[in-house]
Write a protein that holds these residues in place. Structure first.
Motif, PDB file in Angstrom:
ATOM      1  N   GLU A   1       0.814  -1.210   0.000  1.00  0.00           N
ATOM      2  CA  GLU A   1       0.000   0.000   0.000  1.00  0.00           C
ATOM      3  C   GLU A   1       0.856   1.272   0.000  1.00  0.00           C
ATOM      4  O   GLU A   1       0.626   2.185  -0.798  1.00  0.00           O
ATOM      5  CB  GLU A   1      -0.907  -0.010   1.240  1.00  0.00           C
ATOM      6  N   PHE A   2       1.855   1.312   0.884  1.00  0.00           N
ATOM      7  CA  PHE A   2       2.619   2.554   1.005  1.00  0.00           C
ATOM      8  C   PHE A   2       3.459   2.825  -0.243  1.00  0.00           C
ATOM      9  O   PHE A   2       3.672   3.971  -0.614  1.00  0.00           O
ATOM     10  CB  PHE A   2       3.476   2.551   2.272  1.00  0.00           C
ATOM     11  N   GLN A   3       3.886   1.751  -0.916  1.00  0.00           N
ATOM     12  CA  GLN A   3       4.640   1.937  -2.162  1.00  0.00           C
ATOM     13  C   GLN A   3       3.722   2.489  -3.256  1.00  0.00           C
ATOM     14  O   GLN A   3       4.073   3.449  -3.949  1.00  0.00           O
ATOM     15  CB  GLN A   3       5.219   0.589  -2.622  1.00  0.00           C
ATOM     16  N   GLY A   4       2.550   1.887  -3.363  1.00  0.00           N
ATOM     17  CA  GLY A   4       1.580   2.353  -4.364  1.00  0.00           C
ATOM     18  C   GLY A   4       1.191   3.798  -4.118  1.00  0.00           C
ATOM     19  O   GLY A   4       1.032   4.582  -5.057  1.00  0.00           O
ATOM     20  N   LYS A   5       1.070   4.151  -2.838  1.00  0.00           N
ATOM     21  CA  LYS A   5       0.653   5.529  -2.524  1.00  0.00           C
ATOM     22  C   LYS A   5       1.726   6.549  -2.889  1.00  0.00           C
ATOM     23  O   LYS A   5       1.402   7.709  -3.179  1.00  0.00           O
ATOM     24  CB  LYS A   5       0.270   5.629  -1.049  1.00  0.00           C
ATOM     25  N   GLU A   6       2.989   6.133  -2.861  1.00  0.00           N
ATOM     26  CA  GLU A   6       4.046   7.029  -3.339  1.00  0.00           C
ATOM     27  C   GLU A   6       3.816   7.356  -4.811  1.00  0.00           C
ATOM     28  O   GLU A   6       3.953   8.508  -5.239  1.00  0.00           O
ATOM     29  CB  GLU A   6       5.431   6.375  -3.172  1.00  0.00           C
ATOM     30  N   TYR A   7       3.448   6.313  -5.578  1.00  0.00           N
ATOM     31  CA  TYR A   7       3.181   6.543  -7.006  1.00  0.00           C
ATOM     32  C   TYR A   7       1.898   7.369  -7.199  1.00  0.00           C
ATOM     33  O   TYR A   7       1.812   8.160  -8.127  1.00  0.00           O
ATOM     34  CB  TYR A   7       3.114   5.215  -7.763  1.00  0.00           C
ATOM     35  N   PHE A   8       0.919   7.171  -6.312  1.00  0.00           N
ATOM     36  CA  PHE A   8      -0.288   8.008  -6.355  1.00  0.00           C
ATOM     37  C   PHE A   8       0.103   9.480  -6.233  1.00  0.00           C
ATOM     38  O   PHE A   8      -0.334  10.319  -7.002  1.00  0.00           O
ATOM     39  CB  PHE A   8      -1.247   7.667  -5.208  1.00  0.00           C
ATOM     40  N   LYS A   9       0.949   9.761  -5.239  1.00  0.00           N
ATOM     41  CA  LYS A   9       1.375  11.148  -5.010  1.00  0.00           C
ATOM     42  C   LYS A   9       1.982  11.734  -6.277  1.00  0.00           C
ATOM     43  O   LYS A   9       1.653  12.845  -6.682  1.00  0.00           O
ATOM     44  CB  LYS A   9       2.430  11.200  -3.891  1.00  0.00           C
ATOM     45  N   GLN A  10       2.895  10.936  -6.866  1.00  0.00           N
ATOM     46  CA  GLN A  10       3.552  11.417  -8.087  1.00  0.00           C
ATOM     47  C   GLN A  10       2.557  11.630  -9.222  1.00  0.00           C
ATOM     48  O   GLN A  10       2.777  12.471 -10.089  1.00  0.00           O
ATOM     49  CB  GLN A  10       4.635  10.420  -8.537  1.00  0.00           C
ATOM     50  N   ALA A  11       1.477  10.846  -9.209  1.00  0.00           N
ATOM     51  CA  ALA A  11       0.476  10.963 -10.269  1.00  0.00           C
ATOM     52  C   ALA A  11      -0.551  12.052  -9.954  1.00  0.00           C
ATOM     53  O   ALA A  11      -1.500  12.251 -10.707  1.00  0.00           O
ATOM     54  CB  ALA A  11      -0.228   9.616 -10.453  1.00  0.00           C
ATOM     55  N   GLY A  12      -0.379  12.727  -8.830  1.00  0.00           N
ATOM     56  CA  GLY A  12      -1.297  13.807  -8.459  1.00  0.00           C
ATOM     57  C   GLY A  12      -2.571  13.339  -7.782  1.00  0.00           C
ATOM     58  O   GLY A  12      -3.546  14.081  -7.692  1.00  0.00           O
ATOM     59  N   ILE A  13      -2.588  12.100  -7.326  1.00  0.00           N
ATOM     60  CA  ILE A  13      -3.755  11.595  -6.592  1.00  0.00           C
ATOM     61  C   ILE A  13      -3.524  11.851  -5.105  1.00  0.00           C
ATOM     62  O   ILE A  13      -2.532  11.372  -4.539  1.00  0.00           O
ATOM     63  CB  ILE A  13      -3.948  10.083  -6.847  1.00  0.00           C
ATOM     64  N   PRO A  14      -4.406  12.612  -4.460  1.00  0.00           N
ATOM     65  CA  PRO A  14      -4.187  12.937  -3.044  1.00  0.00           C
ATOM     66  C   PRO A  14      -4.237  11.694  -2.155  1.00  0.00           C
ATOM     67  O   PRO A  14      -5.079  10.829  -2.346  1.00  0.00           O
ATOM     68  CB  PRO A  14      -5.354  13.878  -2.690  1.00  0.00           C
ATOM     69  N   VAL A  15      -3.300  11.612  -1.218  1.00  0.00           N
ATOM     70  CA  VAL A  15      -3.285  10.524  -0.229  1.00  0.00           C
ATOM     71  C   VAL A  15      -3.108  11.144   1.155  1.00  0.00           C
ATOM     72  O   VAL A  15      -2.587  12.254   1.274  1.00  0.00           O
ATOM     73  CB  VAL A  15      -2.143   9.508  -0.490  1.00  0.00           C
TER      74      VAL A  15
END
Ligand code: GDP
Ligand code: MN
Length: 418
Positions: free
Chosen positions: A6-20
């Motif tokens: 989860e935490f790895q995927g959320k790093e990529y979310f951040k980079q993609a502009g998806i708020p976490v």
């Protein structure tokens, strides 16, 4: 498939502009308290394992204070969820959840689709499989045309969402698709996608799986071997994977099964299967005659001769093996002469280094006659114990296993008297 926590995927979310939510990953209860302190708000402590349903399994706990975070982390760390030990927890700012949504993408490989399917549902937080069909908006995305904001706005509105959240949700769904493409995912899911009491939209969870075949394009993943690999890769494993990463024609799967020290103790064969089922039959045959496999190798899907050659060279590189066994217990519809050529070239280089070495080759299927001729002619002049078998013995594991055993015993006698 290459799976991410989860935490790895959320790093990529951040980079993609998806708020976490703001969060820190830690591996001790003390660090969890420090993280909660730093976040300065009530937190949620979440087990980081490659499994869903962590909530139900007790792997997700709310904590109002750093002390509570510490207690929660010490309960969760070391816990087993679906057979996986929890070694890390994500400490995250707690969200005041107003509504949970679901947004996800998978690849549908069915003939009629063969592409990404986007899903959005107002029923988040539970298994998407258990959500009724009419509560899920789906869209087969045309990868050439791509996806536009109006597409995701339509999906969100079609599920009855009204007012200001529409834009935030549609925006995240669009960005999710863009990330799915950019990271070569097979699956990417936000469940739940949260609308907070303050009206913000954030990804509260992430399930991400990337295509093994695309791992080489993503050095940022830092994945050494692009396939499910349960142990830490050895040098031999990594060399094996490099054949796969550099040549997509057919497959070559190689894993070291015994350490060099174990192999030196004797009783190990260099093992080469063709196709999973055939490989199992051959392993079984080895076990039954009291031999063990030093490696697991499998070349199939119509690999090139060069791929087979590299595989055989690597198998033969394991010091101390007492035989090379090609376990082709199948009528393969791939053209087997590519195997024959690769094997002959590798063995012609390797066998002169070890006189009398046992080689048992079972190769059947398409272009069998030609392949048999290539093997027999190509290896005839070598000082080795070479036996080549065809379809007559395709399921005769007992016989083939017995031949390997007999040749190994003869070879040992040679060695002892040398
Ligand atoms: P999963 O069970 O492995 O899918 O883990 P999730 O990350 O999806 O969390 C499961 C559930 O925990 C969510 O559906 C939420 O209901 C709840 N949850 C997770 N994070 C928060 C949070 O920040 N605040 C609140 N109130 N609940 C949360
Ligand atoms: Mn979830």
């Amino acid at each position: 498939m290459a799976k991410f926590l989860e935490f790895q995927g959320k790093e990529y979310f951040k980079q993609a502009g998806i708020p976490v939510p703001e969060g820190v990953v830690v591996n001790t209860a003390e660090d969890a308290a420090t993280a909660a302190e730093k976040i300065g708000k009530p937190v949620v402590v979440k087990a980081q394992v490659l499994a869903g349903g962590r909530g139900k399994a007790g792997g997700i706990k709310l904590a109002a204070t750093p002390d509570e975070a510490k207690a929660a982390a010490s309960e969760i760390l070391g816990m087993e969820i679906k057979g996986l030990e929890v070694k890390q927890v994500l400490v995250e700012e707690q969200l005041a959840i107003k509504q949970e949504f679901y947004a996800g993408l998978i690849i549908n490989s069915a003939q009629e689709v063969r592409g990404p399917v986007l899903m959005f549902s107002p029923e988040g937080g539970m298994d998407i499989e258990s959500v009724p069909e009419d509560k899920i908006a789906t869209l087969n995305v045309d990868v050439i045309k791509g996806l536009m904001l109006h597409d995701t706005l339509d999906m969100v509105v079609s599920m009855g969402v009204t007012g200001p959240p529409i834009r935030g949700l549609a925006d995240v769904v669009l960005k999710l698709y863009n990330m799915f493409r950019a990271k070569d995912c097979r699956a990417l899911e936000i469940n739940p996608l949260v609308l907070t009491e303050e009206g913000k939209v954030l990804a509260a969870d992430c399930r991400m799986e990337a295509d093994d075949q695309a791992v080489f394009r993503h050095p940022e993943f830092n994945i050494k071997i692009g396939r499910e690999f349960l142990k830490e890769p050895t040098e031999l494993d990594l060399i094996g994977w490099s054949f796969e990463a550099s040549d997509f024609r057919g497959t070559s799967y190689i894993a070291e099964m015994a350490s060099p020290e174990e192999v030196k103790n004797g009783g190990y064969v260099g093992y080469h299967g063709i196709g999973g089922g055939a490989a199992m039959l051959g392993m079984d045959a080895m076990n039954k005659v009291g031999l063990k496999v030093a490696d697991y190798a499998d070349t199939s899907g119509n690999p090139t001769a060069s791929k087979v050659y590299r595989t055989v060279k690597l198998i033969m590189s394991q010091p101390g093996i007492e035989a090379y066994f090609l376990s082709g217990f199948m009528m393969a519809n791939q053209e087997q002469w590519h195997h024959a050529h690769g094997i002959v070239k590798a063995l012609r280089e390797e066998l002169p280094k070890r006189p009398g070495f046992p080689v048992v080759l079972l190769l059947c299927g398409n272009k069998e006659k030609e392949s048999q001729a290539i093997l027999k002619e190509g290896l005839a002049d070598l000082d080795a114990r070479v036996e080549v078998y065809d379809r007559e013995h395709v399921y005769d594991a007992k016989f083939i296993g017995g031949r390997v055993k007999t040749l190994v015993e003869e070879y040992r006698k040679d060695q002892a008297s040398a």
